[in-house]
Structure formats: C-alpha cells, structure tokens
Scaffold this active site. Structure first.
Site, PDB file in Angstrom:
ATOM      1  N   HIS A   1       0.817  -1.220   0.000  1.00 38.41           N
ATOM      2  CA  HIS A   1       0.000   0.000   0.000  1.00 38.41           C
ATOM      3  C   HIS A   1       0.847   1.265   0.000  1.00 38.41           C
ATOM      4  O   HIS A   1       0.560   2.224  -0.718  1.00 38.41           O
ATOM      5  CB  HIS A   1      -0.938  -0.009   1.210  1.00 38.41           C
ATOM      6  N   ASP A   2       1.882   1.284   0.808  1.00 44.58           N
ATOM      7  CA  ASP A   2       2.703   2.493   0.937  1.00 44.58           C
ATOM      8  C   ASP A   2       4.061   2.370   0.251  1.00 44.58           C
ATOM      9  O   ASP A   2       4.982   3.132   0.530  1.00 44.58           O
ATOM     10  CB  ASP A   2       2.913   2.818   2.425  1.00 44.58           C
TER      11      ASP A   2
END
EC number: 3.1.-.-
Length: 272
Positions: A41-42
């Site tokens: 996600h990051d």
C-alpha cells in the site's frame, strides 16, 4: 483490462474537483483485506492501477447516473475489486454519494499491426522531472537547488516534448518490469517511440490542480492532458500501447492521474 462502475447518485452534491485522495481511499477499501495488495500500500511502486474521474463531469442531482473506471494490468486486482464492489454497493467520495448499480469488465485493444487510432488522457498527466532527468536535458534546476520545487521540477511546454515523452516511457517501463509480460521487451528497451502524434487537449497545455496525496497534506501540482495518435508497428508495440491503457501514463497514477481511454481505432485493410 478495466472495470466500469455504473453509479446512481443518492443525494444532490457539488462536484468535488479534489476527489483524488478520497477516490483512491475508496478503491483501497476493496483491496485492504488481501495481503497480495495491502502489503504494498505504501510502497514506492504501488500495486498497479489507475482510475478515471467520476463522469460525466458536473453538478450532481439525486438519481443521476455517473460512471467510474479502474484499470490495471493485474487481473487478480480487478477480480478482487469486482468481488468487493459486488458486496459493498455504497460508493462515497466525500459529499458525492452513490450506489453501485452495475459492474462491467472491458479489455480495450489498440489493434493488430497496421492498426491506427487515438488514445486520450481522461485525467491529467502528472510529470515531475527529477534532477537526473532534468540535467540530462540541460534544464534549469535552480528551483530544485533553492528548495522551491523539493527534488522535482514539473514539466512545462518550455522544457520541450522530449523530457515529457522520456518520463512517460520510463514510468511505463517500470510498470512493465513489475507487472508486465516478460515475453516482450519493455517500452524503454526499444528505440521506436510509443506514439506517432502528440497533441495537447487544453489550450494552455498545463494547468494547476489542488492535490492531497495524504490526509492533511495539500499540494498544488501541474498537469497536462493529451491526445496521442498511434500506428501499431508490431506485436511488441501493441503490447506497449495496451499496457499504457491498462496502467495509465506518467506518475502518481494510483492517485488518479494519467488515466487513458481508447477513443478511435481503425483496423488495417485486408489484403486483396
């Protein structure tokens, strides 16, 4: 590959021009329970999707029908989203509130060798030139040096078309290396250009947009919209163009920039 959500408005609302972060968050709600995607996600490279704006553009009234598209070269990602949106029919982007009435899948294809056509950016292209690329093209990096542009320089017409095309090619090459088909050479591994013609859609070429890359972080970025003409040379070129359709072009595609649509296609004539 892409999916299209048919949305029915449940309330009147003004069109939110800074929808990017909220739309991205709604997509991630559909991916967060799958470790395949949530673990990246990051990350710097993301998971490989792009998305359109909510269209048609304009003031929203209860009962209006709007649409939203999500594209990806990863079939599993789209399958996960289809399953999620089939269960979770509420689709809210800030004050723009909808229910999902229908979900359809599409696989636009630029066509076999000899086909011609046009790709258009449905959302603006984010193109920030890092120091290395700027120096390769002998661009003024004084704003970077002074800290006025962080570590990047937004592309402007005065920089010429080559840095823009190079940045597009490099970002698409990265997508190829992460999620593409290794049977083919990547777009950065061939000498020929992606597009035959490049025309700006907006008269001013670049335009500023307020962008929130994270909660409580506000920035203004420069975007540009383009119309790309093409003639398919061979199967490798066909793959590159279809990859651009699946992933978008430019940077920050997972924030809603650089989404592409196939707006015109002519297949080659059959030989006599």
């Amino acid at each position: 590959m892409r999916i299209e959500l048919a949305l029915d408005a449940v309330a009147d609302a003004a069109y939110d021009r800074s929808y990017f972060h909220k739309a991205r968050g709604r997509i991630w709600r559909g991916l967060e329970n799958d470790d395949t995607f949530s673990e990246t996600h990051d990350s710097n490279h993301g998971v490989g999707f792009s998305y359109s704006n909510i269209f048609p553009w304009g003031q929203i009234e209860e009962g209006d029908r709007r649409y939203f598209r999500i594209a990806s070269p990863r079939r599993g990602l789209l399958d996960t989203l289809i399953a999620h949106f089939g269960r979770e029919r509420a689709f809210e982007i800030g004050q723009m509130r909808f229910t999902i009435d229908d979900i359809t899948g599409h696989a636009p294809d630029v066509g076999e060798a000899g086909s011609t056509g046009v790709l258009e950016t449905g959302t603006g292209v984010h193109c920030a030139l890092g120091r290395q690329l700027a120096e390769e093209y002998n661009l003024d990096t004084s704003k970077i040096d002074a800290g006025e542009s962080e570590t990047e320089l937004f592309w402007r017409p005065k920089h010429g078309m080559e840095p823009l095309q190079d940045a597009i090619r490099r970002s698409l090459q990265q997508t190829h290396e992460l999620y593409g088909d290794d049977y083919y050479d990547g777009p950065g591994e061939v000498d020929e250009p992606l597009f035959d013609r490049i025309e700006p859609i907006k008269d001013d070429v670049v335009y500023p947009v307020r962008f929130q890359p994270a909660t409580a972080v506000d920035r203004t970025v420069l975007l540009s919209k383009w119309r790309f003409g093409y003639r398919v040379r061979d199967e490798t070129h066909r793959y590159h163009l279809n990859l651009a359709l699946d992933s978008g072009i430019g940077q920050r595609r997972e924030h809603g920039f650089g989404f592409l649509n196939l707006t015109d296609k002519t297949l080659p004539r059959a030989s006599d």
